[in-house]
Design an enzyme around this catalytic site. Structure first.
Site, PDB file in Angstrom:
ATOM      1  N   HIS A 189       0.822  -1.207   0.000  1.00  0.00           N
ATOM      2  CA  HIS A 189       0.000   0.000   0.000  1.00  0.00           C
ATOM      3  C   HIS A 189       0.855   1.257   0.000  1.00  0.00           C
ATOM      4  O   HIS A 189       2.041   1.209   0.322  1.00  0.00           O
ATOM      5  CB  HIS A 189      -0.975   0.044   1.184  1.00  0.00           C
ATOM      6  CG  HIS A 189      -0.327   0.049   2.539  1.00  0.00           C
ATOM      7  ND1 HIS A 189      -0.024  -1.093   3.229  1.00  0.00           N
ATOM      8  CD2 HIS A 189       0.069   1.072   3.348  1.00  0.00           C
ATOM      9  CE1 HIS A 189       0.534  -0.791   4.389  1.00  0.00           C
ATOM     10  NE2 HIS A 189       0.606   0.528   4.491  1.00  0.00           N
TER      11      HIS A 189
ATOM     12  N   GLU B 106       7.667   0.992   5.033  1.00  0.00           N
ATOM     13  CA  GLU B 106       7.124  -0.024   5.909  1.00  0.00           C
ATOM     14  C   GLU B 106       7.332  -1.382   5.241  1.00  0.00           C
ATOM     15  O   GLU B 106       7.135  -1.514   4.034  1.00  0.00           O
ATOM     16  CB  GLU B 106       5.619   0.221   6.129  1.00  0.00           C
ATOM     17  CG  GLU B 106       4.928  -0.794   7.022  1.00  0.00           C
ATOM     18  CD  GLU B 106       3.437  -0.501   7.213  1.00  0.00           C
ATOM     19  OE1 GLU B 106       2.844   0.210   6.389  1.00  0.00           O
ATOM     20  OE2 GLU B 106       2.869  -0.990   8.204  1.00  0.00           O
TER      21      GLU B 106
END
Ligand code: CO
Length: 138
Positions: free
Chosen positions: A11, A134
């Site tokens: 994402h 991330e």
């Protein structure tokens, strides 16, 4: 075993001052499929998941006074891309390989459970072209 450490883009997270406006923008203007808002007090955010055919966008609004999103929004008045998330098969092995190459892992360096209920780690933006990265174990 593949030599590639990171896999799919899981994402892109976009920080916003106004989740309702951002949701309307993605749903009504861009015509995307968006979720209802989900509050994640442990992460200091309320999030809306935008589902695209090949990845997800997460719209983040600060939740609570010490949300880590707040300082970012102070620097970025219009909001902006907060982080990108890559998938890894084995987060501890990825962490150890990255640390061995001199990359800095944020926090205490131990994975914690992220917004999708899976282990995540964050890497220092100064080590990755100015982008907070991330890693999520899938
Ligand atoms: Co994320």
């Amino acid at each position: 075993m593949s030599d590639h450490m990171i896999g799919r883009l899981n994402h892109v997270a976009i920080a916003t001052h106004n989740l309702e406006q951002a949701t309307a923008l993605y749903r009504d203007t861009l015509g995307a499929k968006v979720s209802a808002p989900v509050s994640l007090p442990d992460h200091g955010v309320t999030v809306v998941f935008v589902e695209l055919p090949n990845t997800k966008i997460e719209l983040l609004e600060p939740l609570g006074a010490d949300s880590t999103i707040r300082p970012f929004l102070e620097r970025n008045a219009a909001g902006g891309i907060h982080h990108i998330c890559y998938e890894v098969d084995d987060i501890l092995s990825a962490r150890d390989r990255l640390k061995a190459k001199g990359a800095r892992v944020l926090g205490d360096g131990e994975p914690r459970i992220g917004a999708h209920g899976k282990p995540v780690l964050f890497l220092h933006p100064k080590d990755f072209c100015g982008t907070l990265v991330e890693l999520e174990q899938v």
